[in-house]
Design a protein around this motif. Structure first.
Motif, PDB file in Angstrom:
ATOM      1  N   THR A 156      -6.718 -17.570  -3.499  1.00  0.00           N
ATOM      2  CA  THR A 156      -5.341 -17.601  -2.992  1.00  0.00           C
ATOM      3  C   THR A 156      -4.892 -16.207  -2.571  1.00  0.00           C
ATOM      4  O   THR A 156      -5.188 -15.222  -3.243  1.00  0.00           O
ATOM      5  N   THR A 157      -4.165 -16.169  -1.469  1.00  0.00           N
ATOM      6  CA  THR A 157      -3.567 -14.921  -0.989  1.00  0.00           C
ATOM      7  C   THR A 157      -2.068 -15.161  -0.843  1.00  0.00           C
ATOM      8  O   THR A 157      -1.657 -16.187  -0.292  1.00  0.00           O
ATOM      9  N   ILE A 158      -1.285 -14.242  -1.375  1.00  0.00           N
ATOM     10  CA  ILE A 158       0.166 -14.409  -1.304  1.00  0.00           C
ATOM     11  C   ILE A 158       0.765 -13.212  -0.566  1.00  0.00           C
ATOM     12  O   ILE A 158       0.540 -12.066  -0.947  1.00  0.00           O
ATOM     13  N   VAL A 159       1.516 -13.507   0.472  1.00  0.00           N
ATOM     14  CA  VAL A 159       2.216 -12.468   1.220  1.00  0.00           C
ATOM     15  C   VAL A 159       3.620 -12.314   0.632  1.00  0.00           C
ATOM     16  O   VAL A 159       4.383 -13.278   0.576  1.00  0.00           O
ATOM     17  N   MET A 160       3.914 -11.101   0.169  1.00  0.00           N
ATOM     18  CA  MET A 160       5.186 -10.847  -0.511  1.00  0.00           C
ATOM     19  C   MET A 160       5.858  -9.617   0.088  1.00  0.00           C
ATOM     20  O   MET A 160       5.164  -8.674   0.475  1.00  0.00           O
ATOM     21  N   PRO A 161       7.182  -9.588   0.126  1.00  0.00           N
ATOM     22  CA  PRO A 161       7.852  -8.365   0.568  1.00  0.00           C
ATOM     23  C   PRO A 161       7.544  -7.214  -0.398  1.00  0.00           C
ATOM     24  O   PRO A 161       7.396  -7.448  -1.603  1.00  0.00           O
ATOM     25  N   HIS A 162       7.457  -5.992   0.125  1.00  0.00           N
ATOM     26  CA  HIS A 162       7.035  -4.867  -0.717  1.00  0.00           C
ATOM     27  C   HIS A 162       8.047  -4.551  -1.810  1.00  0.00           C
ATOM     28  O   HIS A 162       7.733  -3.878  -2.781  1.00  0.00           O
ATOM     29  N   ASP A 163       9.281  -5.056  -1.633  1.00  0.00           N
ATOM     30  CA  ASP A 163      10.288  -4.792  -2.661  1.00  0.00           C
ATOM     31  C   ASP A 163      10.467  -5.985  -3.623  1.00  0.00           C
ATOM     32  O   ASP A 163      11.454  -6.061  -4.352  1.00  0.00           O
ATOM     33  N   ALA A 164       9.512  -6.918  -3.623  1.00  0.00           N
ATOM     34  CA  ALA A 164       9.573  -8.027  -4.595  1.00  0.00           C
ATOM     35  C   ALA A 164       9.442  -7.442  -6.009  1.00  0.00           C
ATOM     36  O   ALA A 164       8.707  -6.475  -6.209  1.00  0.00           O
ATOM     37  N   PRO A 165      10.175  -8.005  -6.976  1.00  0.00           N
ATOM     38  CA  PRO A 165      10.121  -7.468  -8.343  1.00  0.00           C
ATOM     39  C   PRO A 165       8.673  -7.322  -8.836  1.00  0.00           C
ATOM     40  O   PRO A 165       7.866  -8.239  -8.651  1.00  0.00           O
ATOM     41  N   ILE A 166       8.385  -6.174  -9.430  1.00  0.00           N
ATOM     42  CA  ILE A 166       7.038  -5.890  -9.941  1.00  0.00           C
ATOM     43  C   ILE A 166       6.579  -6.999 -10.886  1.00  0.00           C
ATOM     44  O   ILE A 166       5.425  -7.426 -10.860  1.00  0.00           O
ATOM     45  N   VAL A 167       7.521  -7.517 -11.684  1.00  0.00           N
ATOM     46  CA  VAL A 167       7.179  -8.551 -12.655  1.00  0.00           C
ATOM     47  C   VAL A 167       6.635  -9.809 -11.959  1.00  0.00           C
ATOM     48  O   VAL A 167       5.713 -10.455 -12.452  1.00  0.00           O
ATOM     49  N   LYS A 168       7.199 -10.115 -10.771  1.00  0.00           N
ATOM     50  CA  LYS A 168       6.727 -11.295 -10.033  1.00  0.00           C
ATOM     51  C   LYS A 168       5.383 -11.009  -9.359  1.00  0.00           C
ATOM     52  O   LYS A 168       4.507 -11.873  -9.302  1.00  0.00           O
ATOM     53  N   GLN A 169       5.225  -9.782  -8.863  1.00  0.00           N
ATOM     54  CA  GLN A 169       3.929  -9.402  -8.281  1.00  0.00           C
ATOM     55  C   GLN A 169       2.844  -9.494  -9.356  1.00  0.00           C
ATOM     56  O   GLN A 169       1.760 -10.042  -9.129  1.00  0.00           O
ATOM     57  N   ASP A 170       3.159  -8.957 -10.524  1.00  0.00           N
ATOM     58  CA  ASP A 170       2.176  -8.946 -11.618  1.00  0.00           C
ATOM     59  C   ASP A 170       1.834 -10.353 -12.082  1.00  0.00           C
ATOM     60  O   ASP A 170       0.660 -10.671 -12.329  1.00  0.00           O
ATOM     61  N   ALA A 171       2.867 -11.196 -12.203  1.00  0.00           N
ATOM     62  CA  ALA A 171       2.635 -12.575 -12.650  1.00  0.00           C
ATOM     63  C   ALA A 171       1.715 -13.284 -11.664  1.00  0.00           C
ATOM     64  O   ALA A 171       0.787 -14.002 -12.055  1.00  0.00           O
ATOM     65  N   THR A 172       1.962 -13.045 -10.367  1.00  0.00           N
ATOM     66  CA  THR A 172       1.160 -13.704  -9.336  1.00  0.00           C
ATOM     67  C   THR A 172      -0.286 -13.203  -9.382  1.00  0.00           C
ATOM     68  O   THR A 172      -1.236 -13.979  -9.334  1.00  0.00           O
ATOM     69  N   ARG A 173      -0.445 -11.878  -9.501  1.00  0.00           N
ATOM     70  CA  ARG A 173      -1.798 -11.316  -9.635  1.00  0.00           C
ATOM     71  C   ARG A 173      -2.453 -11.799 -10.929  1.00  0.00           C
ATOM     72  O   ARG A 173      -3.666 -11.999 -10.976  1.00  0.00           O
ATOM     73  N   GLY A 174      -1.622 -11.990 -11.948  1.00  0.00           N
ATOM     74  CA  GLY A 174      -2.133 -12.441 -13.246  1.00  0.00           C
ATOM     75  C   GLY A 174      -2.848 -13.788 -13.160  1.00  0.00           C
ATOM     76  O   GLY A 174      -3.742 -14.083 -13.945  1.00  0.00           O
ATOM     77  N   TYR A 175      -2.429 -14.614 -12.201  1.00  0.00           N
ATOM     78  CA  TYR A 175      -3.100 -15.903 -12.001  1.00  0.00           C
ATOM     79  C   TYR A 175      -4.318 -15.752 -11.086  1.00  0.00           C
ATOM     80  O   TYR A 175      -4.942 -16.739 -10.706  1.00  0.00           O
TER      81      TYR A 175
END
Lengths: 329, 329
Positions: A106-125
């Motif tokens: 899976t690849t997720i395109v996210m805005p660069h200012d998305a909360p770090i916690v959400k980026q981490d959670a997504t990478r965590g999966y």
């Protein structure tokens, strides 16, 4: 059985059979989320109210239902090539987890200012996260480009038949649990959950009125519903971040027109009050968008009494610090 | 069946039959609270964990079970004369609501600096609230005096057979729902819930180890358990306000010695981390005392793996603003 609009179901992109099939696909993968009741709420509103708590769903929101259903339907070849989506919110985590469970990259395109916690959670999966600058590009065009380069399948957050069918299993579950409902309140962003739930309610509880709920500041779907012409909003400043979508989709618009009985809006102030009411009285953590449907009821936006009302609490992914600042602010 | 201590059950003040009787009395009055599970928690601890969520109980905590059972057992004459209790916390609201439901006048003695929101909630259930100055009098002596003047029955917060039996229905409910448990974690203040739950576990799941959990700064019951001599603490400064009780009671001490298998303590820091973990991951609002049992598990205070573990989440009555300050502090 009367339909709120003149569209014929034959031309519509999702039917109840798709929701039944999704339901079978999700068995053992999704949580059968609890339905909470509250004597305080019943007394206060004069109704019998059932809160379907999708904040207890895997990844913290109903989005997992649609994401898993869409990914589970991919061919072996598509699975191997992987999927891509754009979302800074609950759909990102939902696709990431569904991919992990189904062994699909899976690849997720996210805005660069998305909360770090959400980026981490997504990478965590296990997802690959690609950041972009909101000022320089739109997520849709970037996602399209990357998907093309990689030959990956795009799983959009709501305007996709399998996503809609998966999300519609929420209403199926609540109606099958409580047996009868006179009204079902569902929040509306892009309209995936709302149209899926309305299809399910139409099949399982034909007398049940399905009401979509939007933030006042992002009332595009309400205006679209009443004018029967697609309306949009541009970057609305509502705390209900899950409902900031610009407009209903190519698939969800006709479904909403066909199956939904009414649309109402609630103010951000009403939303905050409701969110904290749900925290303090029901003891559940709900994100702003997740409180939209409850707000419509608790703030008197739907005139009804002595009715059995289903309220979908859609998610609980909230930044506690940020939210408590709203409380103090 | 082995008992952890040498006491004979014949001399003990509460037996499993009392819990069964309480259970029948509470039917339709208490909420059958949900049991939540979390894949994250199971993966992280290597166990199968069942959270019994008494934060969803009426009045927001398990205290309602004991209060209702005690009040329901009063004679017509006692009911007419009314009841009195001392508590600034969950027992106050529990007695007030039980009194309202059973049409029994209730008087609650509270410190004058008890949070206004708790005073109001207690009055909201129809109780008379009498405030006192902590510096000038003790609540027990004041309560005794007023009870004497009014010929009212005192319902103490934990050291009362009917309160213990009512609170013990919590464990009965969770064990009957999940069928088997290897371990049950229960917080301990005055020991009412802990001893009631241990009696139920002993009857329904004889192989199940029952572990009491206290705050590090209020470890009187742990010391009493190990020394087999009643120990006390004086105004301990723990955020777990429900566990600030000075010592086990005349009834709960022998019950804890007889039925409980071990006691552990957790730090306030561990408690705060756990509370926010439960908020953010399980999406449930839990008060500090309510997170004690979960903290023992999540912070590694009990060495166990591949086990079926019940964790009692006891309450959710928390001041959100105050808690935010803890989070930021």
């Amino acid at each position: 059985m009367t339909h709120p609009s003149e569209f014929s179901t034959a031309t519509l992109p999702v039917a109840y059979g798709d929701i039944e099939a999704a339901s079978a696909r999700l068995l053992g993968q999704t949580n059968q989320t609890p339905i909470l009741t509250s004597r305080t709420v019943n007394d206060r509103t004069g109704n019998q109210v059932f809160f379907k708590c999708e904040n207890f769903q895997r990844t913290g929101s109903f989005k997992f239902r649609g994401a898993f259903n869409a990914l589970a339907k991919l061919s072996p070849n598509q699975r191997q090539r992987g999927v891509l989506t754009y979302s800074s919110g609950n759909h990102a985590q939902a696709v990431a987890l569904a991919g992990k469970l189904l062994d699909i990259p899976t690849t997720i395109v996210m805005p660069h200012d998305a909360p770090i916690v959400k980026q981490d959670a997504t990478r965590g999966y296990g997802a690959e996260v690609i950041l972009y600058d909101r000022a320089e590009t739109t997520r849709e065009s970037l996602a399209k480009q990357i998907a093309q380069d990689r030959d990956a399948t795009v799983i959009p957050p709501y305007d996709h038949a399998d996503v809609i069918a998966g999300q519609g299993t929420t209403a199926k579950e609540v109606i099958e649990s409580v047996e009868s409902l006179d009204m079902l309140l569902v929040c509306c962003g892009g309209g995936g959950l709302l149209s899926g739930c309305a299809i399910a309610a139409n099949a399982l509880a034909p007398g049940c009125r399905v009401i979509g709920v939007e933030p006042e500041k992002a009332d595009d779907a309400t205006r679209s519903f009443y004018s029967k012409t697609l309306q949009s909003v541009h970057n609305p400043e509502t705390i209900a971040d899950g409902a900031r979508t610009p407009c209903l989709g190519r698939l969800t618009f006709p479904l909403v027109l066909h199956y939904v009985h009414d649309m109402v809006t609630v103010s951000d102030e009403a939303l905050l009050r409701t969110m904290f009411f749900l925290w303090e009285r029901l003891k559940i953590v709900v994100e702003p968008t997740g409180a939209l449907a409850a707000a419509a009821l608790l703030e008197g936006m739907v005139a009804v009494s002595n009715a059995r009302i289903g309220v979908i609490v859609t998610g609980g992914n909230v930044d506690l610090r940020q939210t408590l600042e709203c409380l103090n602010g």
